[in-house]
Design a protein around this motif. Structure first.
Motif, PDB file in Angstrom:
ATOM      1  N   THR A 149      51.659  43.916  -8.764  1.00 31.28           N
ATOM      2  CA  THR A 149      52.471  45.086  -9.130  1.00 31.28           C
ATOM      3  C   THR A 149      51.994  45.655 -10.461  1.00 31.28           C
ATOM      4  OG1 THR A 149      54.440  44.312  -7.950  1.00 31.28           O
ATOM      5  CG2 THR A 149      54.787  45.891  -9.720  1.00 31.28           C
ATOM      6  N   ALA A 150      51.805  44.785 -11.455  1.00 32.97           N
ATOM      7  CA  ALA A 150      51.322  45.235 -12.762  1.00 32.97           C
ATOM      8  C   ALA A 150      49.925  45.833 -12.655  1.00 32.97           C
ATOM      9  CB  ALA A 150      51.322  44.063 -13.739  1.00 32.97           C
ATOM     10  N   SER A 151      49.067  45.226 -11.824  1.00 29.16           N
ATOM     11  CA  SER A 151      47.705  45.735 -11.647  1.00 29.16           C
ATOM     12  C   SER A 151      47.705  47.123 -11.027  1.00 29.16           C
ATOM     13  CB  SER A 151      46.896  44.772 -10.772  1.00 29.16           C
ATOM     14  OG  SER A 151      46.783  43.502 -11.378  1.00 29.16           O
ATOM     15  N   LEU A 152      48.556  47.320 -10.029  1.00 27.56           N
ATOM     16  CA  LEU A 152      48.642  48.629  -9.380  1.00 27.56           C
ATOM     17  C   LEU A 152      49.167  49.687 -10.340  1.00 27.56           C
ATOM     18  CD1 LEU A 152      50.050  47.433  -5.933  1.00 27.56           C
ATOM     19  CD2 LEU A 152      47.854  48.581  -6.284  1.00 27.56           C
ATOM     20  N   LEU A 153      50.147  49.328 -11.148  1.00 30.40           N
ATOM     21  CA  LEU A 153      50.691  50.267 -12.126  1.00 30.40           C
ATOM     22  C   LEU A 153      49.639  50.637 -13.170  1.00 30.40           C
ATOM     23  CD1 LEU A 153      54.228  48.680 -12.620  1.00 30.40           C
ATOM     24  CD2 LEU A 153      53.748  50.909 -11.586  1.00 30.40           C
ATOM     25  N   TRP A 160      42.284  51.312 -14.532  1.00 34.42           N
ATOM     26  CA  TRP A 160      41.648  50.009 -14.718  1.00 34.42           C
ATOM     27  C   TRP A 160      41.578  49.233 -13.400  1.00 34.42           C
ATOM     28  CZ3 TRP A 160      45.054  48.485 -19.519  1.00 34.42           C
ATOM     29  CH2 TRP A 160      44.608  49.215 -20.644  1.00 34.42           C
ATOM     30  N   ARG A 161      40.464  48.548 -13.210  1.00 36.95           N
ATOM     31  CA  ARG A 161      40.308  47.659 -12.050  1.00 36.95           C
ATOM     32  C   ARG A 161      40.279  46.190 -12.435  1.00 36.95           C
ATOM     33  NH1 ARG A 161      35.811  50.824  -8.238  1.00 36.95           N
ATOM     34  NH2 ARG A 161      37.033  52.745  -7.966  1.00 36.95           N
ATOM     35  N   TRP A 162      39.979  45.915 -13.703  1.00 38.98           N
ATOM     36  CA  TRP A 162      39.872  44.515 -14.119  1.00 38.98           C
ATOM     37  C   TRP A 162      41.169  43.724 -13.950  1.00 38.98           C
ATOM     38  CZ3 TRP A 162      43.164  42.994 -17.897  1.00 38.98           C
ATOM     39  CH2 TRP A 162      43.641  43.966 -18.788  1.00 38.98           C
ATOM     40  N   PRO A 163      42.371  44.347 -14.034  1.00 35.25           N
ATOM     41  CA  PRO A 163      43.578  43.527 -13.813  1.00 35.25           C
ATOM     42  C   PRO A 163      43.625  42.890 -12.426  1.00 35.25           C
ATOM     43  CG  PRO A 163      44.172  45.555 -14.936  1.00 35.25           C
ATOM     44  CD  PRO A 163      42.737  45.706 -14.510  1.00 35.25           C
ATOM     45  N   PHE A 164      43.001  43.522 -11.430  1.00 32.86           N
ATOM     46  CA  PHE A 164      42.982  42.926 -10.097  1.00 32.86           C
ATOM     47  C   PHE A 164      42.157  41.638 -10.094  1.00 32.86           C
ATOM     48  CE2 PHE A 164      43.748  47.462  -9.210  1.00 32.86           C
ATOM     49  CZ  PHE A 164      44.897  47.364  -8.443  1.00 32.86           C
TER      50      PHE A 164
END
Length: 215
Positions: A149-153, A160-164
């Motif tokens: 959820t945080a990565s999508l937000l 940003w893609r690095w959170p995934f």
């Protein structure tokens, strides 16, 4: 029906869907007769991990990893983050979404553990953090649901893609640690992952639908 009422309804449906996923899988495992002692492949998995210990520094890191996926540490942190997002940046809906994902994951985990009451593996001494019954894995509910959820937000706002990648690493290491520390059967992790992904997708859909209607 107002936009807020529809959001409440969609979140209710999301909660039921997550329960159906977890309860359905749990009852299916229970029907196989492997609920208390685990299936042979589950016992073999735990046995293999016990017979192949990691070097000391990595062994100790397995004791730390669960803190990245438990509401014991994550929920207080998310409450603080949510307050900052709401008060400083003026995004109350995003703040509410993060807190709700956490609280929903915690409640599903707590009540399903007490409903199904699966014993923890008794093959080796249990190590590190664990509480309540074995099924489902609360860590595998929370980590994919909250971190994705945080990565999508962040991807939507910052691109940003690095959170995934971080989410994938944390989820994988958390799952490994639960088996390495002998506190879960592998099917506990599968059930937790099913719940977490269902909760993630359904809550994301609910909030995105609300944002479109509000716009």
């Amino acid at each position: 029906m107002t936009a807020k009422q529809r959001l409440a309804l969609d979140l209710g449906v999301a909660y039921v869907a997550a329960w159906v996923a977890g309860l359905g899988f749990g009852l299916a495992v229970k029907a196989t007769g492997t609920w208390k002692l685990g299936a042979p492949w589950e016992r073999d998995t735990l046995r293999w991990m016990h017979e192949h210990p990691l070097p000391w520094i990595f062994d100790q890191s397995m004791l730390v990893m669960p803190y990245f996926g438990t509401n014991l540490t994550i929920l207080p942190l998310i409450i603080v983050v949510a307050l900052v997002i709401w008060k400083r940046f003026g995004h109350p809906l995003t703040a509410a979404q993060l807190v709700l994902v956490c609280v929903g994951a915690l409640s599903i985990n707590l009540f399903m553990k007490h409903l199904l009451v699966r014993p923890r593996p008794a093959i080796y001494p249990l190590r590190g953090m664990f509480a309540w019954a074995s099924y489902p894995s609360g860590h595998l509910i929370l980590t994919p649901a909250l971190y994705l959820t945080a990565s999508l937000l962040l991807h939507r706002v910052r691109g940003w893609r690095w959170p995934f990648v971080v989410t994938l690493i944390i989820t994988a290491l958390t799952a490994y640690s639960r088996l390495y520390l002998s506190v879960h059967w592998p099917t506990d992790l599968v059930g937790g992952l099913l719940i977490g992904l269902t909760w993630l997708l359904a809550t994301w859909r609910a909030f995105e639908s609300y944002r479109r209607r509000a716009a």
